[in-house]
Write an enzyme that holds these catalytic residues in place. Structure first.
Site, short mmCIF file in Angstrom:
data_model
loop_
_atom_site.label_atom_id
_atom_site.label_comp_id
_atom_site.label_asym_id
_atom_site.label_seq_id
_atom_site.Cartn_x
_atom_site.Cartn_y
_atom_site.Cartn_z
N ARG C 310 0.75 -1.25 0.03
CA ARG C 310 -0.08 0.05 -0.02
C ARG C 310 0.83 1.02 0.06
NH1 ARG C 310 -2.55 1.26 5.06
NH2 ARG C 310 -1.14 3.10 5.18
N HIS C 314 -3.50 5.15 4.13
CA HIS C 314 -4.71 4.32 3.89
C HIS C 314 -6.05 4.94 3.30
CE1 HIS C 314 -8.10 1.43 5.20
NE2 HIS C 314 -8.80 2.28 5.66
N TYR C 323 3.74 5.58 11.46
CA TYR C 323 3.91 4.16 11.99
C TYR C 323 4.63 3.38 10.81
CZ TYR C 323 -0.44 3.81 8.87
OH TYR C 323 -1.11 3.73 7.59
C1 LIG Z 1 -15.88 -4.66 10.01
C2 LIG Z 1 -14.76 -3.37 10.01
N1 LIG Z 1 -14.16 -3.24 10.84
C3 LIG Z 1 -13.26 -2.11 10.87
C4 LIG Z 1 -13.23 -1.32 9.82
C5 LIG Z 1 -12.34 -0.25 9.77
N2 LIG Z 1 -11.30 -0.44 8.71
C6 LIG Z 1 -11.50 0.11 7.51
S1 LIG Z 1 -10.65 -0.22 6.52
C7 LIG Z 1 -9.69 -1.04 7.74
C8 LIG Z 1 -8.29 -1.97 7.22
C9 LIG Z 1 -8.24 -2.82 6.08
O1 LIG Z 1 -6.97 -3.23 6.00
P1 LIG Z 1 -7.06 -4.23 4.78
O2 LIG Z 1 -8.09 -5.49 4.77
O3 LIG Z 1 -5.49 -5.03 4.68
O4 LIG Z 1 -7.26 -3.65 3.72
P2 LIG Z 1 -6.37 -2.33 2.75
O5 LIG Z 1 -6.92 -1.08 3.36
O6 LIG Z 1 -5.01 -2.69 2.89
O7 LIG Z 1 -6.76 -2.22 1.38
C10 LIG Z 1 -10.06 -0.93 8.78
C11 LIG Z 1 -9.67 -1.63 10.06
C12 LIG Z 1 -14.54 -1.60 8.76
N3 LIG Z 1 -14.37 -0.90 7.82
N4 LIG Z 1 -15.02 -2.79 8.89
#
Ligand SMILES: Cc1ncc(C[n+]2csc(CCOP(=O)(O)OP(=O)(O)O)c2C)c(N)n1
Ligand SMILES: Cc1ncc(C[n+]2csc(CCOP(=O)(O)OP(=O)(O)O)c2C)c(N)n1
Ligand SMILES: [Mg+2]
Ligand SMILES: [Mg+2]
Lengths: 412, 336, 412, 336
Positions: C310, C314, C323
């Site tokens: 990434r 985010h 971080y």
């Molecule tokens: C059920 C749920 N828990 C927490 C979140 C908050 N949240 C949004 S994106 C994220 C991280 C996702 O990481 P990843 O699956 O690695 O996807 P990336 O953003 O790296 O594409 C979090 C914790 C959410 N959207 N849905």
């Protein structure tokens, strides 16, 4: 590794069980896997060192009940006889409870029939301070830890001496003194909770391993994944068992999973993973001891697939003849765990039929006596039950005003 | 006393509990090294160690289950759900497991988990970063449900929640993290000049089960929690009615005496919450008040709430109860 | 397979990321895995035939951008140039949107920076009738299917032309015509839903594959397990991708999983599983095409770990310098997907810097024009927005009385 | 017309829908070969094939998610949750996903899932085979919530639920599967001699959103659903009050006209449900009725409900609203 059967490849696959009612259950002879096939790695090994153990089957007792191979725990006579006795006790106890259920003295019951070795051998392989976080199919662990049988029956009746106070269905034991954590009906919830228990042990610097079990069917729950993933991440001293008794009520594992062994799922999370003959007391003991040693050494979780067969009905509400041949258990090559340990002991000259009959009678009497004593505290048909006030207590640490108001409204 | 916004106040409560009780552990998504997406746990890992304050896998159900197990075995876990909208994967572990453990085990086991979660709208979060699902927990015996509204009560209530031996779901109105919200998105006051932004640096606690009378009055009782406390305050100002404003603080069990006494005095009542109306906690308040104050009521109890629709993004100011809508309801109670 | 780092083994393990702010991000050179390392099995192969593919890394482009190996899809010039153009479009589009967000014209934004190849190569490898069930990190698929950019921007603004009617946050696209299924914020929910979409395709006898994606962090959700297990059980035509970009907001994958590759998790369910270089357009295309061919032949699901990084924050609410080292992406050996395809095309004499600049400018203008046109339908700062009445519509098929009453109460 | 118990009636509705609409598929735990632990799907796999009626993995969350996806892509899935107590692992997929899909996608996508689930107590099911969690779904806009009470309405309502293009949570009172329950566990009548056990074998439907007046009366309105309809009927018999009994049938959206008209007529109201009182659906009914009928009310609206505790096993008859408790509440409404 067993092969998976399916009806068709189109439009999508629907699995089928090996046999349905009316068909002849023919498993084509004994297990291909034999004692000695698999080595016993050091507890410091990597998860990948168990790759063959996750697809094979760890056995100690062969089809002639002879023990061999690196996994033979070489238990002393006393331990073996204790194990046999506990298994017999559990089976006799279960049979009595089912009779009570049939005559209306219990609302419901679930036996461990055919799976008696599991909780008993595994709990015997642990230390007293270890935590047990079972599903409804591991009540036998309580015998190992010396729980009073009367108290167990009182729970199943839900009478005045039920320590669950008539709140949960039978078989939902709780026994703090024995570190046997309250059983809950929603399947699988205990698996990730057990990881939390183990993390707390580690946090507090205690050598207290936590063991948990769930079924083949239940491994489809999200809670299974949480448990394995959190265990893999934080590596606390936890032993996670999938008891693959091949059936989840009427649903054969073939219908609800796409092949490979359950044990391999643990491997994919870098957890040492073993597939073990669940009707082989010695193999179960040995693998669990290995896992405990590893956990105790600070090396984290172990994942175990316990391969067995649900010999009885799912519960007193179930009639398996509707979905599988009635003689499937007898035809299944895994055998009966009690017969197998008994055969082993007899083969070693440590046991004989007379002693077996005598012990059976003694336990019978013990169970009868416990049953009668328990009924003096009330039976389901006639009461007495825990007072209605138990509805309102222990919902919170202290009774809040609204619950108190309702208690007064009920006026009991 | 120090000036704190709600984030700092919550952080202070957590910090003090980590100091006072070695069994307190804190975990959740992004709460460890980073200190939480809203910074509520900032600095705590550094101060107390990575085993006490840590990042968990992204699985609310797993977080709740692991907290449950830790609680059984002597710890006092404080878990974070990043947004209240994401609490539902943990719903089974909360309502079927945590809530019932003490009862189902005849008191042998219990688990003192605190579930912190930012809730509510007003930050352009759309469907899934705006919900206020308190009502979905108040129907579950065995849980306590708390909703703070300002830095002072946030710290005091969180302290009590952590010390409570029952599982507590603790909602934090994220719209008020940095300042009170009076219903006008263009005015963004801070907690700096607000009396409830004065927060003792030392330990203190506010008992659960106690509502707070924000403003006394004789003509109407207005009951609110979370962000809506401030919006209701503004509505009362605009209404020119001498209304009494109650910040419920704890929803389960709620403070019967304070509420009933007030409504018996005023004979009129308006309940305000952000969640949809149908089966919102306002329904319980209304039904209970009606049962207990029927002969004192001079006008129908009004509910001013979010609509019975998902929470929108661009039109959120038309969704959230506004001072205007609340003031109209207060006015209606005066007509009768 | 990458090694996992942890701070300590006691009391329990807490993972650490490779580097933290202030540290030098040093990955020790390029990838060990090279194009040609791994064979391309027949689509009729067994899951276990992909065992090496699940721990290795399928690459086609090497560090000099030269394509080789069995996985080279040997795409024609037009396809390659289209791929490059879409990736450039996505990046330029993202940059414009972030600028809009910074100036208050959008409430929020999430870029695909560094991951542009994924949705674009994979969608190009599919057929038009296939279903896309993305997370928020795959909006680029829409360009492949020809979605009007103005309409995409209108959604992100939430203005009067937003087809989501201002109900969801930006980037939560839906586009029925392009079979791009509505994005939802709760992470991972789409994964098992995609299995249902694929089962329906199969049930209806249609050659419509469904592809879905979720992130490394999200793979910890129960929904991940449901998807893999149901796919494994029913074997519908679904392609399940874990996009391992190594970070879940601030949480590095090392902190939230216990080692092994994500791809191996699919193997444990007997699903063919591949680990693929996510910044290698050609490898992504080839693996996805393989999966589609297999699904289309009625052979069921494929599981893919897309290994990437990434590169950006985010989301617009995040600042990763808190971080991880700010230059971590540049130091990471996987490179930039656009640079790599561009380098390949230049190497083959199909492209040059002038053309690249020209194309950049053309897309820039296209995005600017779209942005301006979209703003004529309203921007976030000034409106107009969808009318407040859109709050009440499409909650149900028909507006029920209680919602109607509330609409009248609002009076807008 | 045929005599059917509720199981047969539900089975008939499913069978007819499988015949009428090739896009209907049915799945869940043990529903395929075996026909469901309560036998509601018995014979359907044999009649319609294993791809239309099949066993699923033991994962309610997965079942709901897969149903969601099928619904998007042209099917009309009917999924079973084996006991309503086990619906919570699917809660996120239902309240965050199914309920919001149509709205969140601007009407581009929707999913016509029907979620059948046996609910309620009276079968000695203890904590986790007895809950009646309807209120936990009525707070979610986008869902419809139905609770049948007898064979006739079970078939008619299930037919409508399956045809509905919105997701429907369909509760079946398992205590009434084989006969009505009048509050006395020792009397076990069957549907055989009950007029609502007469069920057409052919297709018919009962519109959602319509309550049913079980018995007309002028002195008090009693509102109930599921098993409590019969218990309330018995209570009215015992009370000697000329009460009107309304079987709500659909809870979300509920039938405003029938309810409001009745309470305006009687001026008195008792609401009965098995679920815990706090934030039960009775709270919404009470609050709404109070808002709409305030000036007609002669006495406080009463709620007779399960207690605010988990559901017990051996003492369940002290938990469930009994005819006696309901009759007392009816009597209280007459005193005022
Ligand atoms: C059920 C749920 N828990 C927490 C979140 C908050 N949240 C949004 S994106 C994220 C991280 C996702 O990481 P990843 O699956 O690695 O996807 P990336 O953003 O790296 O594409 C979090 C914790 C959410 N959207 N849905
Ligand atoms: C969450 C949840 N869903 C469904 C049930 C109903 N149920 C009880 S046991 C069971 C089957 C469990 O099978 P398995 O996990 O294989 O365990 P076994 O009974 O074979 O020991 C089911 C479906 C339940 N108790 N909890
Ligand atoms: Mg089983
Ligand atoms: Mg990621």
């Amino acid at each position: 590794m067993p092969e998976r059967l399916t009806v068709s490849e189109a439009p999508y696959t629907i699995g089928i069980p090996p046999f349905r009612p009316g068909e002849k259950a023919d498993f084509g002879g004994g297990f291909a896997e034999q004692p000695g096939d698999l080595n016993r790695p050091e507890v410091t090994c990597t998860a990948q060192d168990t790759a063959t153990h996750a697809v094979g089957l760890i056995r100690v007792l062969d089809d002639e009940h002879v023990a061999s191979g690196e996994w033979d725990p070489k238990l002393d006579e006393e331990t073996l006889l204790k194990g046999l006795e506990h298994m017999m006790r559990l089976r006799i106890f279960d049979d009595r409870m089912i009779k009570m259920q049939r005559t209306g003295l219990l609302s419901f019951y679930m036996r461990s029939y055919g799976e008696e070795a599991i909780a008993i051998a595994q709990t015997m392989a642990l230390e007293e301070q270890d935590w047990l976080f079972p599903s409804y199919r591991q009540p036998g662990a309580q015998f190992v830890r010396g729980r009073d049988m009367v108290s167990m029956i009182c729970h199943c009746i839900g009478n005045t001496e039920d320590n669950v106070r008539g709140r949960q269905m039978p078989v939902h034991y709780t026994w703090k003194e024995g570190r046997f954590i309250s059983i809950s009906s929603p399947v699988g919830t205990q698996f990730p909770q057990a990881v939390g228990v183990a993390m707390a042990s580690a946090y507090r610097g205690l050598d207290e391993v936590c063991i948990s079990w769930l079924g083949d069917g239940t491994s489809a729950q999200g809670d299974f994944h949480y448990a394995v993933n959190f265990a893999s991440t934080f590596k606390p001293p936890v032993i996670l068992n999938v008891v693959n008794n091949q059936w989840a009520i009427s649903t054969h594992a073939n219908l609800a999973t796409g092949g490979r062994t359950f044990a391999e799922r643990g491997l994919a999370y870098d957890i040492p993973s073993f597939r073990v003959d669940g009707n082989d007391f010695l193999a179960l003991y040995a693998v669990t001891k290995w896992a405990r040693d590893r956990a105790s050494a600070g090396l984290g979780p172990t994942f175990i697939e316990v391969y067995t067969y649900r010999a009885g009905a799912h519960s007193s509400s179930d009639d398996p003849s509707a979905y599988r041949p009635q003689d499937e258990f007898e035809c299944w090559p895994g055998g009966d765990p009690i017969d197998r340990l008994k055969g082993h002991l007899i083969g070693r000259g440590l046991w004989d039929e007379d002693k077996h009959t005598e012990l059976t009678e003694r336990i019978d009497a013990e169970v009868m006596a416990a049953y009668k004593e328990a009924c003096t505290f009330g039976d389901l048909a006639n009461g007495p039950y825990p007072p209605a006030s138990t509805i309102f207590t222990e919902v919170y640490e202290e009774v809040p005003w609204h619950v108190q108001e309702q208690r007064e409204e009920l006026g009991k | 006393m120090a000036k704190m916004n709600m984030i700092a106040a919550l952080n202070s409560a957590l910090d003090l509990q980590l100091q006072r009780d070695p069994n307190v552990v804190i975990f959740g998504e992004d709460v460890g090294y980073f200190g939480g997406v809203f910074r509520v746990t900032a600095g705590l890992q550094e101060a107390h160690g990575a085993h006490r304050v840590f990042d968990s896998p992204l699985a609310e159900g797993g977080i709740a289950a692991v907290a449950f197990g830790m609680g059984i075995n002597g710890l006092r876990p404080v878990m974070e759900i990043q947004f209240a909208d994401y609490i539902f994967p943990a719903y089974d572990q909360i309502v079927n497991e945590m809530a019932k453990l003490r009862h189902r085990s005849g008191g042998e086991f219990w688990t003192p988990v605190t579930i912190r979660t930012p809730a509510g709208g007003g930050i352009r979060g759309g469907h899934h970063h705006s919900q206020s699902p308190e009502a979905q927990f108040t129907h579950t015996p065995g849980l306590k449900v708390v909703y703070c509204s300002n830095p002072y009560n946030a710290k005091g209530l969180l302290t009590s929640a952590i010390e409570c031996n029952d599982p507590v779901v603790f909602f934090e109105p994220k719209r008020c993290y940095r300042g009170p919200f009076y219903g006008d998105p263009h005015k963004v006051p801070t907690w700096n000049s607000h009396p409830d932004g004065e927060v003792p640096e030392d330990y203190y606690s506010i008992p659960l089960e106690q509502a707070r009378i924000v403003k006394e009055g004789g003509a109407c009782t207005v009951i609110a929690w979370g962000t809506m406390v401030h919006v209701a305050e503004e509505a009362i100002r605009q209404s020119n009615v001498d209304a009494e404003l109650i910040d419920l603080q704890t929803l389960l069990p709620w403070d019967r005496d304070t509420v009933v006494e007030s409504v018996r005095k005023t004979g009129r009542c308006v309940i305000v919450h952000e969640a949809p109306k149908t089966s919102g906690f306002g329904a319980e308040m209304s039904a209970s008040i009606q049962e207990r104050c029927f002969w004192h009521l001079e006008a129908p109890i009004e509910r001013v709430t979010g609509w019975d629709t998902p929470f929108p993004h661009t039109t959120e100011w038309d969704y959230l109860p506004s001072p205007g809508r609340i003031a109209e309801a207060i006015a209606r109670t005066q007509e009768a």
